[in-house]
Motif scaffolding. Structure first.
Motif, PDB file in Angstrom:
ATOM      1  N   ASP A  21       0.854  -1.182   0.000  1.00 45.44           N
ATOM      2  CA  ASP A  21       0.000   0.000   0.000  1.00 45.44           C
ATOM      3  C   ASP A  21       0.890   1.232   0.000  1.00 45.44           C
ATOM      4  O   ASP A  21       1.771   1.371   0.850  1.00 45.44           O
ATOM      5  CB  ASP A  21      -0.890   0.039   1.245  1.00 45.44           C
ATOM      6  N   THR A  23       0.548   5.517  -0.245  1.00 45.09           N
ATOM      7  CA  THR A  23      -0.413   6.611  -0.140  1.00 45.09           C
ATOM      8  C   THR A  23       0.115   7.820  -0.885  1.00 45.09           C
ATOM      9  O   THR A  23       1.248   8.249  -0.654  1.00 45.09           O
ATOM     10  CB  THR A  23      -0.652   6.969   1.346  1.00 45.09           C
ATOM     11  N   SER A  25      -0.928  11.767  -2.018  1.00 47.44           N
ATOM     12  CA  SER A  25      -1.819  12.902  -1.863  1.00 47.44           C
ATOM     13  C   SER A  25      -2.065  13.502  -3.243  1.00 47.44           C
ATOM     14  O   SER A  25      -1.117  13.784  -3.976  1.00 47.44           O
ATOM     15  CB  SER A  25      -1.157  13.940  -0.946  1.00 47.44           C
ATOM     16  N   ILE A 122      -9.026   7.132  -0.009  1.00 46.81           N
ATOM     17  CA  ILE A 122      -9.020   7.165   1.455  1.00 46.81           C
ATOM     18  C   ILE A 122      -9.216   8.611   1.876  1.00 46.81           C
ATOM     19  O   ILE A 122      -8.434   9.483   1.496  1.00 46.81           O
ATOM     20  CB  ILE A 122      -7.688   6.638   2.019  1.00 46.81           C
TER      21      ILE A 122
END
Length: 130
Positions: A21, A23, A25, A122
């Motif tokens: 995973d 992440t 932005s 998310i």
């Protein structure tokens, strides 16, 4: 400014699986460039290919603020074209209460190779919304 994310190194495998995973932005729904490198100990790492993918269809689905859809509902479909790196049709779906898109990307600038990725949205508390 281009942000780089790196995965762990998978050693001695011609068909590596990362299953990680990462992440990212997202401030603007610009195309994303994915680059794949090998890792060399005593020389420069070799680029093994790259792929571009458009996150616009995914972001449009996120902005719809969908909810209470049946699990697995297809929100939109993205077809392979000459201008994208999709190896096959991709669906943006409502899965487990969130917007998800699975993609198989054909690597460019290399003899052959594909990368499978999955995007999922998310919401981060305190972050500015879309």
């Amino acid at each position: 400014m281009m942000k780089k994310l790196k995965t762990r190194v998978v050693k001695k495998n011609i068909n590596p699986e990362w299953d990680e995973d990462l992440t990212l932005s997202v401030a603007e729904p610009l195309p994303v460039k994915l680059e794949v490198y090998d890792r060399d100990t005593f020389s420069m790492d070799d680029k093994m290919g790259d792929a571009m993918f458009d996150i616009q269809p995914f972001m449009e689905a996120v902005r719809m603020r969908l909810g209470n859809l049946p699990d697995g509902t297809i929100i939109t479909t993205v077809k392979p074209t000459r201008t994208n790196c999709l190896a096959e049709e991709s669906h943006v779906t409502w899965t487990n209460g969130k917007v998800v898109q699975k993609m198989v990307l054909r690597l460019q600038h290399v003899e052959c190779g594909e990368v499978e990725i999955q995007l999922s949205w998310i919401d981060i508390p305190g972050a500015r919304g879309l």
